[in-house]
Design an enzyme around this catalytic site. Sequence first.
Site, mmCIF file in Angstrom:
data_model
loop_
_atom_site.group_PDB
_atom_site.id
_atom_site.type_symbol
_atom_site.label_atom_id
_atom_site.label_comp_id
_atom_site.label_asym_id
_atom_site.label_seq_id
_atom_site.Cartn_x
_atom_site.Cartn_y
_atom_site.Cartn_z
ATOM 1 N N ASP A 142 -6.033 -5.898 8.674
ATOM 2 C CA ASP A 142 -6.293 -4.742 7.816
ATOM 3 C C ASP A 142 -5.657 -4.981 6.447
ATOM 4 O OD1 ASP A 142 -6.592 -1.820 7.030
ATOM 5 O OD2 ASP A 142 -7.197 -1.690 9.127
ATOM 6 N N HIS A 145 -4.266 2.132 4.520
ATOM 7 C CA HIS A 145 -5.217 1.994 5.624
ATOM 8 C C HIS A 145 -4.620 1.210 6.796
ATOM 9 C CE1 HIS A 145 -9.018 0.714 7.612
ATOM 10 N NE2 HIS A 145 -9.535 1.791 7.063
ATOM 11 N N SER A 192 -12.865 3.535 11.345
ATOM 12 C CA SER A 192 -11.576 2.858 11.159
ATOM 13 C C SER A 192 -10.500 3.507 11.997
ATOM 14 C CB SER A 192 -11.151 2.919 9.687
ATOM 15 O OG SER A 192 -11.720 1.899 8.932
#
Length: 736
Positions: free
Chosen positions: A151, A209, A527
Site C-alpha cells: 500500500d 491509506h 480498499s
Amino acid sequence: MGVHTRILLSFLSVSILHAHTTICSTTGNVDASRLDTYVVRVRPPPNFSIDMSNIQLESWYRSFLPPRMASSNSQQAFIYTYKTAIFGFTVKLTEAEKEFVMKKNGVLEVYKDNLLPLLTTHTPDFLGLRLSEGSWKKTGMGEGVIIGILDTGIDSRHISFDDDGMQEPPAKWRGSCESSQMKCNKKLIGASSFKGGHKSLPPMDDSGHGTHTASTAAGSFVDGASVFGNGNGTAAGMAPRAHLAIYKVCSRKSCAESDILAGMEAAIADGVDIMSLSLGGPPKPFYSDVIAIASFSATRKGIFVSLAAGNSGPFSSTLSNEEPWVLSVGASTMDRQMEAIVKLGDGHLFVGESAYQPYNIGSLQLVYPPFEPFHINCLFVKDVAGKIVACEHTHSASLIGRIVKDAGGSGLILLGQEGSGHTTFAELSVLPVSYVDSPDAVAIREYFNSSNNPTASIIYNGTSLGNTQAPVVAFFSSRGPSTVSPGILKPDIIGPGVNVIAAWPFMEGKEADDAKHRTFNCLSGTSMSTPHLSGIAALIRATHPDWSPAAIKSAIMTTAYVVDNQNKPILDEKFNTAGHFAIGAGHVNPFEAIDPGLIYDTDEAQYISYLCGLGYTDAQVEIITHQKDSCQNGTKITEAELNYPSVAVRASAGKLVVNRTVTNVGEANSSYTVEIDMPREVKASVSPTKLEFTKMNEKKIFSLSLSWDIEKTNHAEGSFKWVSEKHVVRSPIAIF
C-alpha cells in the site's frame, strides 16, 4: 481499490494511467524524455536454482539489454530485478530499444509500466469477533501469522501498531525494517519501500491509506477510538495478534506496476503468510496482468492473496483482480450510522450521515446553486453567506466543504447521486454537513424547487448501532460477470467497506512526535473491505497452518451468509435483492469459516489446466506459471471444471454437467446430504445425494447437473449446499 476523504473520488475510479517517467542516470546520449519504464519478462537462465546469486542473475538479464546499456555499468540501468514473483527486470527504454529487446531469444513479454489506482471500531463486533468467545478465542487472534500489506506505507508511531502482548515473529521470517525512521517491533516486523527503485526511501505513509488498511487487517486493541467523538469504541484489526510486514508500493493516488511487482517479490521472499492489496486496474488477460502473475507465484508458495474487487459499481462487468487463485473482495455496509438529520422547512426529516458533528444548525435559508456549462453546481458557489448549501456529491466532502465555507456558507447538504442508491458516506468536512442518500436527495431537490422560501436545519444525533438494515452492498462495489474469465463467479465475497474507522497518521502538530496518539479516520471503498478479509484469512491460517490458499478461500466462501440482520436476503444499493455478481458467495462469516466442514481444494496443476482451457498459448501460460509447453504436454479443462466453490455458466449453453471434489476437514465420521435451491425453470440434480466420511482429509467426488430452456431462461441464480449435523457448506450457482 479508499484514501483520505479529500481524494475520495480518485479511489472510486478504476481508470488506469500510463506512467511516463524521466531517467535518473543514463549511459550514452539519450533524451530522457524519450524513455519509458518497461517490465521485461524472460525465461530463467539455464540451470537456474533459487540459490543463484543476484550478480549471476543480473549477468543473465544484462544479455537482453540494448547496446547502449550493455557496458560494465549496466547494473545502473536496472530499476528492479526479479526472481521470485517473476523472472525479469524493470528498465527504462526508448521505443526502438523496447522493440530490440522484444526480439531477443528468451524474452517472453515486455510490458509498459502502468499506474494503478488505490482501490475499525465496530466491524469486529459486527462480524462476531469478541475477546471471550468465537473466532478470536479459537484462533488466538491470528498469533504467529504474518500479513503483508502492499500500500502507501505506514505511520509506525500509531498506537494501533504497539506490540504489547505480542510474541516474537516466527523463525521463517526473513524480512527486515529497512529505515531508521520506522518504529518496528514485534507487531510491525518489517517495512520496505519500493518507489521507482529507490529502496532507500523510508516507507512512511504520505496519504493515510496504508496505515488505515494495515490497522484494519491486524491493528492492536485501542480503547476510546473515534472520529471526532463519533463511532466511539475499541478499535482492533481482524487479527490483532498477527504480525505486519509493510511494503510501500504506492504514492498518494497511484501505484506503479513495477513497484507492485517488486513489493510482491519481496513479500514472497520474506515469508509472509497473507498478502493484502487494496489496489487494481481495469481487467486484462492474466498473462498481461502483473498482479495476476505475481499472485500466482505467491499462491504456489502457499501465500493467501486478498485483492480488492474494484470501485466501479454498480455497473456490471467492472471487476478488477478476477484471477481464480486469489480472493476478490467486494464492499458492503454495516449496522452503524453517524446520524446527521436534515430537517426541511416543511417538517420533513431525512437521516443522513457525518463523522464530523460539531454543532447543530438551526433553520437557515437553503440554497441549491444551479448547474452551469462545465461547472458542477458547487465548485464556483457564491453569495451563500449564512446559508445552508445543497451540493451534488460529485467531489469529496472536504473539497466542497472548503469551497462553501470560503464563500461564507454555514452548512452543507451533500446530495447522493442517482446511481449511489441508499449508500451514504460519513465523510469529514470543515463545516457542518450531512450526506443524504439518493432517494432523499430527490425529495430535497423537489422541496427546493417547489418552495418560495426554502429553509433547512442540520441536527446531529451521534452514533447509532443496530438500527439500520445491514449488510447492504455498497453502490461503488464492482460487479461481475468477469470479462477475463466469465466462467468463474466473481467477486468471491463481500465484507465491511463503508464508513470504516481505522488508524490514520497524525501529520502535524506536537502530537506528531507522540507514539501514543489516537488519530483515526473514516473511509469507504473495497480498499477497506479487502484488509478485513486478509485479517480473517489470517485467523484461519493460524488455526489451520497446513491449509492451502484455495482451502482458506473455500472456507470463507462456503460459510458466507446471504441474509441480513433482519433475516432477509442481502440487498443492493437500490434495496433490491443483491445478485451473485454483487455479493459472490455472500457476506463473510468469520466464526463459521474457522470450521467449514468441507473444503474445495485446488492445486497448481488444476490452475494450469484451467489456463490452457481459456485458450491461452503455451507461451502465454508460461508467462504466468514459469512452465514451458504446459498446454501441449498437459490437459485442458473448462472454467466450470475448476474445483471452485461456486459455479457460473452462460445461459446460451443450455446445460452443464460438472464434477466437484470436497475434502473432509470436519469430524472424521460425518454425513452430508445435498440440498438444492434453484428456480423452477432450471432442472438441477446432484449425484450422489449423500456423502459419507470416515476419516479426516478424506475426499469425495460428486456430479452437478443443470439444464434449462435457452429460449425461456437467460438468467437464473440459486445454490446447492451440503448439510450435516454441524455444518452447512453452500455454493452459489449463476446462469447468465
